[in-house]
Design a protein around this motif. Structure first.
Motif, short mmCIF file in Angstrom:
data_model
loop_
_atom_site.label_atom_id
_atom_site.label_comp_id
_atom_site.label_asym_id
_atom_site.label_seq_id
_atom_site.Cartn_x
_atom_site.Cartn_y
_atom_site.Cartn_z
N VAL A 62 5.49 3.66 -0.68
CA VAL A 62 4.35 2.93 -0.12
C VAL A 62 3.09 3.80 -0.26
O VAL A 62 2.03 3.31 -0.68
N SER A 63 3.23 5.09 0.03
CA SER A 63 2.02 5.94 -0.05
C SER A 63 1.55 6.09 -1.50
O SER A 63 0.35 6.21 -1.76
N TYR A 65 1.67 3.67 -3.75
CA TYR A 65 0.89 2.45 -4.01
C TYR A 65 -0.42 2.44 -3.22
O TYR A 65 -1.40 1.84 -3.66
N GLN A 66 -0.41 3.11 -2.07
CA GLN A 66 -1.70 3.23 -1.34
C GLN A 66 -2.67 4.06 -2.16
O GLN A 66 -3.83 3.71 -2.31
N TRP A 71 -1.84 -1.19 -2.18
CA TRP A 71 -1.00 -1.58 -1.04
C TRP A 71 -1.55 -2.77 -0.26
O TRP A 71 -0.80 -3.61 0.22
N ASP A 72 -2.88 -2.86 -0.18
CA ASP A 72 -3.46 -3.98 0.59
C ASP A 72 -3.01 -5.32 0.03
O ASP A 72 -2.81 -6.27 0.76
N LEU A 74 -0.17 -5.63 -2.07
CA LEU A 74 1.31 -5.66 -2.06
C LEU A 74 1.85 -6.04 -0.69
O LEU A 74 2.85 -6.74 -0.58
N LYS A 75 1.16 -5.59 0.35
CA LYS A 75 1.75 -5.78 1.69
C LYS A 75 1.76 -7.25 2.13
O LYS A 75 2.44 -7.59 3.08
#
Ligand SMILES: Cc1cc2nc3c(=O)[nH]c(=O)nc-3n(C[C@H](O)[C@H](O)[C@H](O)COP(=O)(O)OP(=O)(O)OC[C@H]3O[C@@H](n4cnc5c(N)ncnc54)[C@H](O)[C@@H]3O)c2cc1C
Length: 401
Positions: A62-63, A65-66, A71-72, A74-75
């Motif tokens: 996750v980090s 992709y952040q 991530w914004d 993807l989430k």
């Protein structure tokens, strides 16, 4: 001559190309399959690269992709895991991992591959430093001291690409791995993973279940939508026909209910099941001259603990660090000493994950009463002995290498 050519635009090739582009490295990405046109507004169209599976992304993934600024988006279709519950069908052992106890927001998130693939692909298509060519199949790979040369075919025409380094992310049966003469150890688990999405009467409450059953270790993970869950159930090869097809929906739901009891409530609905043959494929080496193996081409592992893609992302992240240092110095990206240093740096993490997944599959497949007793005692010990859980949790989250 290109800086980097990546062969294979699966989830690893796409993610890696974005990491390289973020480091200002120019990339050509060659993918055999023609991608569909993808809108980010829905999950409708199916593509074999971004299929019915879901991936449990660790905190480290996750980090990553952040860092990529993705991530914004993807989430939107990712669901955090706050609790992991491990049991064996008919056994007395029980272990629980709680994010709150480990003082983390979550252990990671489960994301639908269809969504992950779509977001990655759209981002790749928009990036100025990435040239994506799909529907093109690499058919030859040669290297000299100065460069690596790929030959590929698209619509009956031949194309030749020269680059400083070739990254082979072309999957378990990697053509490039064979072309550079790297052998692989192959172990067939004699299993296929049944993969689907189910709806249960009880909300998932962000709990992931791992239940070891005589048929195989069954993972039930929380998905976007409060009572949707992802199922990964490895069963003996040859028995999968019993579970596939609409006619077997009720039979499959009953088997899940029998295995799980009431833990998740009533298993109400199931989507179609897909079957994936499971094997472990470990390349003997990951670097040959200017060629680096990446993703499943380097190591394909059993999905029992949802670690394969997470491991690949950590590899990719480290490789980009090495290549980026070369790029900043304006040095040769394909310098084999640098690539070998990358390989060396990744061996410890890879070995630990590969051994862990393999030992869970083998350790829980034997139904001998004494082994069952030992396993259940082990689960209780895991649950009660101080200090073990934080360690295992930090490995599972990809925070310890
Ligand atoms: C059932 C199941 C569940 C899983 N769940 C998880 C999970 O929860 N968490 C996790 O971390 N991992 C999980 N994994 C592992 C994860 O799916 C893999 O690690 C990941 O898909 C590897 O991707 P890849 O891009 O390396 O390979 P692939 O997806 O195989 O992509 C390779 C690409 O290369 C292309 N290609 C091949 N040959 C050529 C050629 N000659 N020329 C051009 N292109 C070519 C192919 O078309 C393909 O698109 C799971 C695996 C399975 C089987």
């Amino acid at each position: 001559m290109s800086d980097v050519v990546i062969v294979g635009g699966g989830m690893v090739g796409l993610s890696l190309s974005l990491m390289l582009a973020q480091a200002n490295i120019r990339v050509k990405l060659l993918e055999a399959i023609q991608y569909p046109n993808t809108e980010e507004s829905s999950l409708d169209s199916y593509h074999s690269n971004f299929d019915a599976r879901n991936s449990a992304l660790s905190r480290r993934s996750v980090s990553i992709y952040q860092e990529l600024g993705l991530w914004d988006r993807l989430k939107n279709y990712a669901t955090p895991i706050l609790e992991v519950d491990i049991t064996e069908e008919g056994g007395f052992g029980h272990a629980k991992l709680l994010a709150q106890e480990e003082k983390v927001e979550s252990f990671g998130s489960v994301i639908e591959n269809a969504w992950l693939g779509r977001v990655l692909l759209n981002q790749v298509r928009q990036h100025d430093l990435i040239e994506l060519i799909d529907g093109i199949k690499v058919t030859a790979l040669h290297q000299t001291r100065q460069s690596a040369t790929l030959t590929a075919e698209k619509d009956g025409k031949q194309y030749v690409f020269d680059s400083q380094v070739v990254i082979a992310a072309d999957g378990r049966d990697s053509f490039c791995r064979k072309a550079v003469g790297i052998g692989a150890d192959v172990h067939d688990y004699d299993q296929v993973a049944l993969v689907t999405t189910v709806q249960t009467s009880q909300p998932h409450q962000h709990v992931g279940f791992e239940r070891f059953s005589p048929l195989g270790p069954l993972a039930l993970l929380p998905l976007h939508g409060h009572n949707r869950r992802s199922v990964v159930w490895p069963v003996k090869k040859g028995t999968e026909a019993e579970w596939l097809g609409e006619d077997n929906d009720q039979h499959f739901l009953k088997a899940l209910q029998h295995t799980y009891g009431q833990r998740a409530g009533i298993f109400e609905k199931t989507a179609p099941r897909f079957a994936y043959p499971l094997s472990q494929v470990l390349a003997h080496r990951q670097v040959a001259g200017r060629v680096v193996l990446m993703g499943n081409a380097a190591h394909t592992i059993h999905p029992v603990a949802g670690q394969g893609f997470n491991l690949c992302l950590r590899d990719a992240h480290v490789l980009v660090r090495y290549l980026s240092q070369q790029h900043i110095k304006n040095a040769d990206l394909g310098q084999s000493e640098v690539l070998l240093r990358y390989e060396q740096a990744r061996l410890k993490d890879q070995k630990r994950v590969i051994q862990f997944c393999d030992s869970v599959v083998k350790g829980f497949s034997n139904q001998h009463p004494i082994l069952r007793l030992a396993r259940n005692a082990g689960l209780i010990a895991f649950d009660r002995i101080p200090g073990i859980k934080p360690l295992v949790a930090s490995y599972a989250m990809g925070l310890k290498a």
